[in-house]
Design a protein around this motif. Sequence first.
Motif, PDB file in Angstrom:
ATOM      1  N   ASN A  56      69.691  20.287  42.933  1.00 55.60           N
ATOM      2  CA  ASN A  56      70.624  19.998  44.019  1.00 55.60           C
ATOM      3  C   ASN A  56      69.823  19.636  45.269  1.00 55.60           C
ATOM      4  OD1 ASN A  56      72.399  20.519  46.394  1.00 55.60           O
ATOM      5  ND2 ASN A  56      73.843  21.013  44.760  1.00 55.60           N
ATOM      6  N   ILE A  57      70.320  18.639  45.986  1.00 55.52           N
ATOM      7  CA  ILE A  57      69.593  18.091  47.135  1.00 55.52           C
ATOM      8  C   ILE A  57      69.142  19.192  48.113  1.00 55.52           C
ATOM      9  CG2 ILE A  57      71.561  17.689  48.704  1.00 55.52           C
ATOM     10  CD1 ILE A  57      69.192  14.931  47.869  1.00 55.52           C
ATOM     11  N   HIS A  58      69.943  20.233  48.218  1.00 58.84           N
ATOM     12  CA  HIS A  58      69.616  21.287  49.191  1.00 58.84           C
ATOM     13  C   HIS A  58      68.446  22.166  48.744  1.00 58.84           C
ATOM     14  CE1 HIS A  58      73.086  19.966  51.345  1.00 58.84           C
ATOM     15  NE2 HIS A  58      73.842  20.139  50.271  1.00 58.84           N
ATOM     16  N   ASP A  59      68.091  22.068  47.461  1.00 55.71           N
ATOM     17  CA  ASP A  59      66.972  22.875  46.943  1.00 55.71           C
ATOM     18  C   ASP A  59      65.726  22.029  46.720  1.00 55.71           C
ATOM     19  OD1 ASP A  59      68.598  25.111  46.869  1.00 55.71           O
ATOM     20  OD2 ASP A  59      69.358  24.603  44.872  1.00 55.71           O
ATOM     21  N   LEU A  60      65.792  20.777  47.158  1.00 53.43           N
ATOM     22  CA  LEU A  60      64.666  19.866  46.950  1.00 53.43           C
ATOM     23  C   LEU A  60      63.379  20.455  47.526  1.00 53.43           C
ATOM     24  CD1 LEU A  60      64.060  16.990  45.918  1.00 53.43           C
ATOM     25  CD2 LEU A  60      64.454  16.179  48.235  1.00 53.43           C
ATOM     26  N   GLY A  61      62.361  20.539  46.689  1.00 51.46           N
ATOM     27  CA  GLY A  61      61.059  21.028  47.148  1.00 51.46           C
ATOM     28  C   GLY A  61      60.998  22.532  47.387  1.00 51.46           C
ATOM     29  N   LYS A  62      62.150  23.208  47.217  1.00 49.51           N
ATOM     30  CA  LYS A  62      62.165  24.650  47.543  1.00 49.51           C
ATOM     31  C   LYS A  62      61.804  25.497  46.333  1.00 49.51           C
ATOM     32  CE  LYS A  62      65.607  24.415  51.163  1.00 49.51           C
ATOM     33  NZ  LYS A  62      67.069  24.402  51.286  1.00 49.51           N
ATOM     34  N   ASN A  63      61.235  26.636  46.605  1.00 54.55           N
ATOM     35  CA  ASN A  63      60.858  27.573  45.557  1.00 54.55           C
ATOM     36  C   ASN A  63      62.036  28.514  45.291  1.00 54.55           C
ATOM     37  OD1 ASN A  63      59.790  29.472  43.894  1.00 54.55           O
ATOM     38  ND2 ASN A  63      57.997  29.905  45.143  1.00 54.55           N
ATOM     39  N   THR A  64      62.920  28.104  44.365  1.00 58.15           N
ATOM     40  CA  THR A  64      64.135  28.874  44.103  1.00 58.15           C
ATOM     41  C   THR A  64      63.784  30.249  43.546  1.00 58.15           C
ATOM     42  OG1 THR A  64      65.242  26.814  43.616  1.00 58.15           O
ATOM     43  CG2 THR A  64      66.348  28.819  42.882  1.00 58.15           C
ATOM     44  N   GLN A  65      64.404  31.273  44.114  1.00 55.52           N
ATOM     45  CA  GLN A  65      64.201  32.669  43.692  1.00 55.52           C
ATOM     46  C   GLN A  65      62.732  33.107  43.845  1.00 55.52           C
ATOM     47  OE1 GLN A  65      66.585  34.794  42.444  1.00 55.52           O
ATOM     48  NE2 GLN A  65      68.245  33.328  42.515  1.00 55.52           N
ATOM     49  N   ASN A  66      61.956  32.350  44.625  1.00 63.75           N
ATOM     50  CA  ASN A  66      60.521  32.643  44.746  1.00 63.75           C
ATOM     51  C   ASN A  66      59.817  32.625  43.402  1.00 63.75           C
ATOM     52  OD1 ASN A  66      59.774  32.834  47.378  1.00 63.75           O
ATOM     53  ND2 ASN A  66      60.691  34.886  47.583  1.00 63.75           N
ATOM     54  N   GLN A  67      60.403  31.972  42.438  1.00 59.74           N
ATOM     55  CA  GLN A  67      59.862  31.988  41.080  1.00 59.74           C
ATOM     56  C   GLN A  67      59.791  30.566  40.542  1.00 59.74           C
ATOM     57  OE1 GLN A  67      58.844  35.238  39.879  1.00 59.74           O
ATOM     58  NE2 GLN A  67      60.526  35.471  38.460  1.00 59.74           N
ATOM     59  N   TRP A  68      59.950  29.581  41.401  1.00 60.73           N
ATOM     60  CA  TRP A  68      60.036  28.189  40.963  1.00 60.73           C
ATOM     61  C   TRP A  68      60.994  28.076  39.783  1.00 60.73           C
ATOM     62  CZ3 TRP A  68      58.684  24.858  44.372  1.00 60.73           C
ATOM     63  CH2 TRP A  68      57.586  25.091  45.215  1.00 60.73           C
TER      64      TRP A  68
END
Length: 478
Positions: A208-220
């Motif tokens: 999802n565009i809002h998670d682009l490049g982000k480390n989701t759940q600090n676990q990639w």
Amino acid sequence: MAVRSWFALSLVWYQVLQAVSEYPDINTHRDDKNIVLDGEPRVWKKLVEDPEGPKPFKPFDDKWNRSDSSIVIMIASFREERCSDTLVSMFGKAKFPARVYMAIVQQNHDTQDEDCLEGYCRKLGFAKDQMASCPHIQNVRMLRMKHTDAKGPVYARARQVELLKDTDDFCVQIDAHTDVVQDWDVLTLREWGAIGNEYAVISTYPTNIHDLGKNTQNQWMMPHLCDASFAGSGRVVNGQAGAVANLEKPWLAPLWAAGLSLSRCHAERNVPADINLKGVFAGEEYGRGSRLWTNGYDFYSSARPYLGTYYGGEKHNKGGWGAAPEQMQVAEQRLKTLLRWPGSDQSNATVEALGSFGLGKRRTLEQYWEFSGINTMQQTIKRNCRVNYVPWAEDMQHTVYSEHNNEAASRIERLKAQTMTLVKKLGPAIEAREQRLLEMQETAPMYVSGALIIAGLLVILLWRSRKDLMAKGKARSV
Ligand SMILES: *[C@@H]1O[C@H](CO)[C@@H](O)[C@H](O)[C@H]1NC(C)=O
Ligand SMILES: *[C@@H]1O[C@H](CO)[C@@H](O)[C@H](O)[C@H]1NC(C)=O
């Protein structure tokens, strides 16, 4: 493309994120690499590659690690307002924008929708009469259709192939409403290279565009496609995306997704979408996936969120496309025959009528049933989130799927395969020689046409000087 379906998919992924955040053990895996959500009830399990197991064919060359390899972004755009933003992002955020190409099948209303290319130039400050100076415009390939001629996503994607060239290196199919991280071109090719498989296809639900490049759940945490369900005659649809986390490199997965598919372009040339699947939305992915996989291609979940897409109401596209009921019936029959659906026509004539859009020869459909856990003949489903590479015979490298359509592509592939075998056998001395030979083959036609042009010029010069002499002769005699 169809708003509702994508919206449903994004909801599914969000439900997974929600569910996952409730698992008590997520934090106990903070230091674990390569984990997958699996089992019933779902728990995080380690993914391991069998060091003794069969290995895929290594990439034929180092193009994934070069800054001049071309990357073609293939987009099927149906009345999309965000198509031009996608171009701005893709060129603007590439480390080497000169090697980025856009291949866009646009299905627009003549007057109500802005042309994707014009919109891109306008956003960079170039009006319609200044478009020649618009940056990278020569890298944009457009196939423009009326929106009333649209026949669904598979039909549009099938027409993307018309925009490909034999020299294209990497192909990325994405949605028209996509954004990317800075240096996405280098990062995505490096991910592909880390897999070490010439036939690798990185494919999953795009982030999802809002998670682009982000480390989701600090676990990639990234989506991993290993669920599907039956959705009517001939149709298998990808379901709730499973999840992988802390991947060190993209990981083998059983299913293919249309919204993000990154591979060497021979995958697109050899296994193009079936242009006869008019009006198909649900069912596209398992059909194409089974064809890609039986042609020797393998699917991998992405390790990092480099490409993101707008979902649901944020997509900003308008309306829908239609296909005639007869066309949809043809499409359904083809999918059923392809997948050996119960009650489908399996006569030789009907199977042959699938033509170059049938199954591949490198692996069998039975093997894909086993690998994917989805048996379209028995209509059974067994969840398979941890899969092992299924090998195919090296001499099958030469059997390219639709040779009549892809003479050039298959010749190149054959030549490369032969070169690789030779190099392996005879060592580095021959490698330099092979390289020289390949270069000579590339330049030889240039020499020949150069020589022809010079010969032509000489003939013209001789003829003209003869005419001059004759004219002078005539003048003298008068
Ligand atoms: C190729 O690989 C080398 C060594 O890992 C790296 O330094 C370089 O940046 C890579 N080039 C590209 C274009 O990825
Ligand atoms: C179908 O074709 C295969 C080989 O192409 C052949 O062996 C088989 O007998 C054919 N079946 C029928 C029913 O014609």
